[in-house]
Design an enzyme around this catalytic site. Structure first.
Site, PDB file in Angstrom:
ATOM      1  N   ASN A  32       0.820  -1.227   0.000  1.00  0.00           N
ATOM      2  CA  ASN A  32       0.000   0.000   0.000  1.00  0.00           C
ATOM      3  C   ASN A  32       0.848   1.268   0.000  1.00  0.00           C
ATOM      4  OD1 ASN A  32       0.960   0.129   2.595  1.00  0.00           O
ATOM      5  ND2 ASN A  32      -1.002  -0.259   3.597  1.00  0.00           N
ATOM      6  N   LYS A  35       4.441   2.478   4.111  1.00  0.00           N
ATOM      7  CA  LYS A  35       5.834   2.453   4.591  1.00  0.00           C
ATOM      8  C   LYS A  35       6.804   2.138   3.440  1.00  0.00           C
ATOM      9  CE  LYS A  35       4.694   2.521   9.081  1.00  0.00           C
ATOM     10  NZ  LYS A  35       5.119   3.433  10.111  1.00  0.00           N
ATOM     11  N   ALA A  74       3.291  -5.421   7.163  1.00  0.00           N
ATOM     12  CA  ALA A  74       2.987  -5.297   8.604  1.00  0.00           C
ATOM     13  C   ALA A  74       3.531  -3.976   9.106  1.00  0.00           C
ATOM     14  CB  ALA A  74       3.655  -6.430   9.385  1.00  0.00           C
ATOM     15  N   SER A  76       5.864  -2.493  12.151  1.00  0.00           N
ATOM     16  CA  SER A  76       6.937  -3.212  12.846  1.00  0.00           C
ATOM     17  C   SER A  76       7.705  -2.374  13.873  1.00  0.00           C
ATOM     18  CB  SER A  76       7.913  -3.775  11.808  1.00  0.00           C
ATOM     19  OG  SER A  76       8.487  -2.710  11.090  1.00  0.00           O
ATOM     20  N   THR A 116       9.112 -12.432  14.139  1.00  0.00           N
ATOM     21  CA  THR A 116      10.136 -11.613  14.806  1.00  0.00           C
ATOM     22  C   THR A 116      10.632 -12.222  16.121  1.00  0.00           C
ATOM     23  OG1 THR A 116      10.449  -9.501  15.973  1.00  0.00           O
ATOM     24  CG2 THR A 116       8.214 -10.305  15.851  1.00  0.00           C
ATOM     25  N   TYR A 140       3.673  -5.276  19.275  1.00  0.00           N
ATOM     26  CA  TYR A 140       4.204  -5.722  17.980  1.00  0.00           C
ATOM     27  C   TYR A 140       4.482  -7.226  18.009  1.00  0.00           C
ATOM     28  CZ  TYR A 140       7.705  -6.681  14.438  1.00  0.00           C
ATOM     29  OH  TYR A 140       8.411  -7.251  13.417  1.00  0.00           O
ATOM     30  N   LYS A 144       2.422 -10.517  16.080  1.00  0.00           N
ATOM     31  CA  LYS A 144       3.086 -11.526  15.229  1.00  0.00           C
ATOM     32  C   LYS A 144       2.848 -12.939  15.791  1.00  0.00           C
ATOM     33  CE  LYS A 144       5.180  -9.062  11.986  1.00  0.00           C
ATOM     34  NZ  LYS A 144       5.149  -9.331  10.556  1.00  0.00           N
ATOM     35  N   PHE A 168      15.833 -11.750  13.755  1.00  0.00           N
ATOM     36  CA  PHE A 168      16.469 -10.919  14.780  1.00  0.00           C
ATOM     37  C   PHE A 168      16.691  -9.534  14.126  1.00  0.00           C
ATOM     38  CE2 PHE A 168      16.963 -13.530  18.630  1.00  0.00           C
ATOM     39  CZ  PHE A 168      16.197 -14.583  18.197  1.00  0.00           C
TER      40      PHE A 168
END
Ligand code: UDP
Length: 328
Positions: A32, A35, A74, A76, A116, A140, A144, A168
């Site tokens: 979209n 970001k 997402a 993040s 994550t 966050y 996830k 990581f």
């Protein structure tokens, strides 16, 4: 395979999409651009759209004859997730559900999910393996983890197989110099340090020097974004070859403190980078270091750029070149 990459115009997604195309897959990207960056899409078909749009997802799966999905779209940012939790549950969980429903409807059977290390929360032992309890310390990480749980059910009930990759600290940039990390505002350590070195930023703060580590600053496991991207290609192939659902950590198994990162960046840029000591950032565990033995053993993944200096050098080339502005 024909693969839909959600968030393919983002930092990690753009590197994944590039590697997928280079390894012979057909790539369709949905992003979209909230970001992401249009300039980060180097290959494949680009569709500007949102995962809230169920009709669009259904249409893409059907018309493009998608066989597998790599889901990276997402939010993040840990800090933001503690201020606006609804935004994180909505985008990272509810919109992800739309994607799964469109997959069920169109019999798309494979998904690689971008998860994550934040699912683990405060670690009980280092290095962290996949069996470590998942008790996220922020929204966050929780969003996830919720989606991983949903994947488990969709596997059981709808026979959608998944591989969840718990990243990581992603860092570095593609060797082409065409894509790299570009967040606005930037919150991540390595780009902030390099912006400071370039004089594009006035202050660099170390978020706390009273942690129980050798130099008092937080320790993280930095992994080159190209090595991360490679893991996605291996994961898609493994699913297609019949591997059942599972979770893998992705890190180098080597931890570096904030001060070590700043000093190494200083070596890379050839001058001292000045930092001030600031407050601790809420929700930051003292040490996060991965064990990635499982993915090495099972999929044969091996990082090509495990060395922190190499990682920072690749980020430095990108930042020095001006990022996307340099590609204009
Ligand atoms: N950090 C810092 N100063 C900054 C940005 C980050 O000291 O301006 C620290 C942060 O507290 C953490 C490490 O650097 O210990 C890595 O942070 P980053 O935001 O890059 O990644 P995270 O670990 O939050 O995913």
């Amino acid at each position: 395979m024909k693969i839909l990459v959600t968030g393919g115009a983002g930092y990690i997604g753009s590197h994944v999409a590039k590697k997928l195309a280079e390894s012979g897959h057909d790539v369709v990207i949905i992003d979209n651009l909230v970001k992401g960056h249009r300039e980060a899409v180097l290959q494949g078909k680009f569709i500007e759209g949102d995962l809230a749009d169920k009709g669009l997802l259904d249409r893409i799966m059907r018309e493009e004859e998608i066989e597998g999905v790599i889901h990276l779209a997402a939010y993040s940012l840990v800090g933001e997730s503690m201020e606006k939790p609804g935004m994180y549950y909505e985008n990272n969980v509810a919109n992800g559900l739309n994607l799964l429903e469109a997959m069920v409807k169109n019999r798309v059977r494979y998904i690689v999910f971008s998860s994550t290390a934040a699912v683990y929360g405060e670690p009980l032992e280092i290095p962290i393996t996949e069996t470590h309890p998942a008790v996220p310390a922020n929204t966050y990480g929780e969003s996830k983890l919720f989606f991983e749980k949903i994947l488990e059910r969709y596997d059981q009930i709808h026979d959608i197989r998944y591989i969840s990759l718990r990243y990581f600290n992603a860092a570095g940039a593609d060797s082409s110099g065409k894509i790299g990390e570009a967040h606005d505002p930037e919150t991540h350590l390595i780009p902030i340090v390099l912006e400071k070195a370039l004089g594009r930023r006035e202050n660099l703060y170390i978020y706390g020097d009273d942690y129980p580590t050798a130099d008092g600053t937080c320790i993280r496991d930095y992994i080159h974004v190209e090595d991360l991207a490679d893991a996605h290609i291996l994961a898609v192939k493994a699913l297609k070859d019949g591997l059942d659902s599972r979770i893998y950590n992705l890190g180098n198994g080597e931890g570096y403190s904030v001060k070590e990162v700043i000093n190494t960046a200083g070596e890379v840029v050839g001058k001292e980078i000045k930092a001030e000591i600031g407050e601790r950032r809420p929700g930051d565990p003292a040490v996060l270091v991965a064990s990635s033995e499982k993915i090495k053993k099972e999929l044969g993944w091996e990082p090509l750029y495990p060395d922190l200096k190499q990682i920072i050098e690749s980020a430095w080339r990108w930042h020095k070149g001006g990022g996307f502005r340099g590609n204009d």
